[in-house]
Write a protein that holds these residues in place. Structure first.
Motif, PDB file in Angstrom:
ATOM      1  N   VAL A 144       0.845  -1.201   0.000  1.00 57.55           N
ATOM      2  CA  VAL A 144       0.000   0.000   0.000  1.00 57.55           C
ATOM      3  C   VAL A 144       0.881   1.252   0.000  1.00 57.55           C
ATOM      4  CG1 VAL A 144      -1.726   1.301   1.297  1.00 57.55           C
ATOM      5  CG2 VAL A 144      -1.877  -1.193   1.198  1.00 57.55           C
ATOM      6  N   LEU A 145       1.939   1.191   0.793  1.00 63.71           N
ATOM      7  CA  LEU A 145       2.775   2.384   0.957  1.00 63.71           C
ATOM      8  C   LEU A 145       3.876   2.482  -0.099  1.00 63.71           C
ATOM      9  CD1 LEU A 145       3.143   2.240   4.846  1.00 63.71           C
ATOM     10  CD2 LEU A 145       1.600   3.666   3.510  1.00 63.71           C
ATOM     11  N   GLY A 146       4.007   1.442  -0.903  1.00 66.74           N
ATOM     12  CA  GLY A 146       5.025   1.463  -1.954  1.00 66.74           C
ATOM     13  C   GLY A 146       6.439   1.359  -1.404  1.00 66.74           C
ATOM     14  N   ILE A 147       6.592   0.613  -0.315  1.00 64.35           N
ATOM     15  CA  ILE A 147       7.937   0.406   0.239  1.00 64.35           C
ATOM     16  C   ILE A 147       8.216  -1.089   0.274  1.00 64.35           C
ATOM     17  CG2 ILE A 147       7.920   2.516   1.637  1.00 64.35           C
ATOM     18  CD1 ILE A 147       7.145   0.851   4.049  1.00 64.35           C
ATOM     19  N   SER A 148       9.438  -1.455   0.561  1.00 58.84           N
ATOM     20  CA  SER A 148       9.760  -2.873   0.589  1.00 58.84           C
ATOM     21  C   SER A 148       9.227  -3.504   1.877  1.00 58.84           C
ATOM     22  CB  SER A 148      11.274  -3.082   0.509  1.00 58.84           C
ATOM     23  OG  SER A 148      11.858  -2.710   1.738  1.00 58.84           O
ATOM     24  N   ALA A 149       9.007  -4.815   1.812  1.00 55.57           N
ATOM     25  CA  ALA A 149       8.499  -5.525   2.987  1.00 55.57           C
ATOM     26  C   ALA A 149       9.489  -5.426   4.143  1.00 55.57           C
ATOM     27  CB  ALA A 149       8.236  -6.983   2.626  1.00 55.57           C
ATOM     28  N   LEU A 150      10.762  -5.429   3.776  1.00 53.90           N
ATOM     29  CA  LEU A 150      11.810  -5.335   4.795  1.00 53.90           C
ATOM     30  C   LEU A 150      11.727  -3.995   5.521  1.00 53.90           C
ATOM     31  CD1 LEU A 150      14.162  -7.170   5.682  1.00 53.90           C
ATOM     32  CD2 LEU A 150      15.657  -5.752   4.273  1.00 53.90           C
TER      33      LEU A 150
END
Lengths: 182, 424
Positions: free
Chosen positions: A150-156
């Motif tokens: 949703v936020l467009g960031i990596s899962a890490l």
């Protein structure tokens, strides 16, 4: 042209409309809940839903299939929400109808009290992205990886930020507890 | 207070009481939304879209061992045997397997399931079913005559009357391709009669039917049509292909498509479909009369937990054996081990007499393995007068897919991907 035959040009439009309607029926409520949790006035939530689905219609080809669709919709709703007060408010039929329906079906947000009020004040002090991540995981019940999409960031990055946000929320609540005891 | 307590407090502070939204009728507001889309123009006349299904597709992530173990408990037959057809109770894992398919059957009078295959691919599950009425039709598009001893001949299409006794149903998870893309692809295909789509009902949705899906030029005449229906349902893209006399024939077949429960679906499986519990026993039987290299063990045959047809299983068993022989040959060539090289060549040159390839397999492996084997003594593959790497061509048997890449470059890539090399 035989009975039931489809004009080729109309086919793409029709498919898009069938898919769009399906998305609205399946995820409209989730988008509304998302918006209601983040606005002060119910009418704003109605506008967020209407505007989100207008974006969906314009970008129907980009909406992922399956479970990814809901995450994508949250992402759009998030941007719509961010622009809600910046942009000139568009008057939409859905927004008006939904706002009216919300007025008659659910009461205004009750004023949070006690612990709930303290928690809401504490999360308001978090950085915007950290707060959103925490809310997506807690209120929308997404996994950290889903919230990351949703936020467009990596899962890490999401896991790391989530850990930080949880710690910060805990400290804020503890500080408020301490202040309350004085 | 720990972080978990803080999160619990946050969950309790959710300002939305979701049960209060239960009364909202989103469908009733649809016309307003569509009117917004039209920018204030007259509301669109929207054809009722299919209502969303409640059941979500199960994402299959079966551990093979778990599947095999569970399937060993399957097919408990209840009843005293005197009350007609016994009721079967299927194990949870087999039910899960069934539910990884769209659970569709063609319930036309006299029609039955002829074949089922499902593949677990990197992109998701996909599979196919064949339905037939009357005598089995192994190949609708290729007429095979002759016998193994005197040679077989492929004579083009079966007559329309035979092809029209067969229906193919393919599915793939929508994450791989959506309906719009699939239709776009169909639209883009050139057909001498032009593309002609109609819309027909199927289950509780609408199928987009390409009424000119004929591939061969000698199809498509009066009473001999091939049509392709595309629709999406329960997270799957469905594709039904049928040779039909006319559009009414296609409409009838689509009308027969029925959503069933997993019990009914499993009951409809034909006896020739390998019950997953029997896979290892079937593999052992298939290996009778097949020379295997020292490096072979049954564990080499990848168990995807989804293999259900004899044909697919036979292809996999012989493919793994052949790939191991080709690997032995490649290593022998590189190390100069003449005995190991000769042993591999002899084994693969015997492939035309492997019983499994005669009795249980209808694909191209038999010919492919043998033609590569014939090229082994010369050490290269001749292609339009050029000498090509034989192992690179033999990779086409699917060796890398079995975890047994033949050429060093693919072995290297396998290592880089973190796939442990098979023990040799």
């Amino acid at each position: 042209m035989g009975p039931g035959q489809i004009e080729m040009e109309a086919l793409g439009q029709e498919l898009a409309q069938v898919r769009f309607t399906k998305l609205y029926r399946e995820h409209g409520r989730a988008v509304l809940e998302y918006a209601l949790r983040r606005v002060e006035a119910r009418e704003d939530a109605a506008d967020v839903v209407a505007e989100t689905f207008l974006v969906v219609w314009r970008r129907i080809g980009e909406v992922p299939e399956g479970d990814g669709a809901r995450l994508w919709l949250y992402g759009v709703a998030r941007h719509v929400l961010a622009n809600l007060h910046r942009a000139e408010r568009r008057r939409t039929r859905l927004g008006a109808r939904l706002a009216e329906t919300l007025r008659t079906t659910i009461a205004a947000h009750p004023q949070p009290r006690g612990e709930a009020a303290a928690v809401l004040r504490a999360i308001a002090d978090l950085a915007d992205d950290d707060r959103e991540l925490l809310l997506l995981v807690t209120w929308e019940e997404l996994s950290p990886s889903e919230a990351a999409r949703v936020l467009g960031i990596s899962a890490l990055a999401a896991r790391s930020r989530l850990h930080r946000a949880r710690g910060r929320l805990r400290r804020l609540l503890e500080e408020r507890d301490t202040e309350g005891e004085r | 207070m720990n972080a978990r307590d803080a999160e619990r407090l946050l969950a309790a502070a959710d300002p939305v009481a979701t049960e209060r939204l239960d009364g909202l009728d989103f469908e009733a507001m649809e016309a307003d939304l569509l009117a917004d889309i039209e920018g204030g123009r007259a509301a669109l006349e929207v054809e009722p879209a299919p209502r969303p299904h409640v059941r979500r597709p199960l994402v299959l992530a079966l551990g093979t061992a778990a599947l095999a173990a569970a399937l060993a408990l399957v097919f408990l037959v209840f009843g005293d045997g005197n009350s007609g057809r016994p009721a079967r109770a299927y194990g949870a894992e087999l039910i899960r397997f069934a539910e990884s398919t769209p659970l569709l059957l063609l319930e036309g009078p006299g029609w039955r399931v002829q074949e089922v295959n499902e593949y677990k691919t990197r992109e998701g599950n996909e599979g196919q079913m064949e339905f037939v009425t009357g005598k089995a039709v192994p190949w609708g598009s290729i007429r095979v005559t002759g016998n193994d001893e005197e040679g077989q001949y492929q004579e083009g299409l079966e007559p329309a009357a035979v092809r029209q006794r067969l229906v193919h149903l393919n599915w793939r998870e929508l994450s791989q391709q959506n309906l719009a893309t699939a239709i776009e692809y169909e639209r883009g295909r050139i057909h001498p009669h032009g593309r002609h789509f109609v819309r027909l009902p199927v289950t509780d949705t609408t199928a987009f039917v390409d009424t000119h899906a004929e591939i061969f030029v000698n199809q498509g005449g009066p009473g001999d049509r091939e049509m392709l229906a595309l629709w999406s349902e329960d997270g799957f893209l469905l594709e039904m292909t049928a040779a039909v006399p006319d559009l009414a024939g296609m409409e009838e077949r689509l009308d027969w498509v029925t959503k069933v429960d997993s019990q009914t679906w499993l009951e409809a499986m034909p006896p020739k479909v390998v019950k997953a519990a029997d896979i290892r026993a079937t593999e052992r039987r298939m290996l009778q009369g097949v020379p295997v290299p020292k490096t072979f063990s049954l564990g080499r045959i990848p168990e995807e937990g989804l293999t259900v047809s004899h044909d697919q299983l036979a292809g996999k068993v012989t493919g793994v054996v052949a790939c191991l022989w080709f690997r032995q040959w490649g290593e022998a060539v590189r190390s100069g081990d003449a005995a190991a090289k000769a042993e591999a060549e002899k084994a693969l040159l015997s492939s035309p007499s492997w019983p499994v390839l005669h009795r249980e397999y209808h694909g191209n492996y038999r010919g492919d393995i043998y033609k590569f084997a014939l090229a082994m003594p010369q050490g290269y593959w001749e292609w339009h007068g050029h000498h090509r790497d034989l192992l690179a061509h033999a990779e086409g048997l699917g060796c890398a897919r079995y975890g047994l890449p033949l050429v060093p470059a693919k072995m290297k890539r396998q290592r880089e991907d973190g796939v442990p090399p098979p023990p040799d």
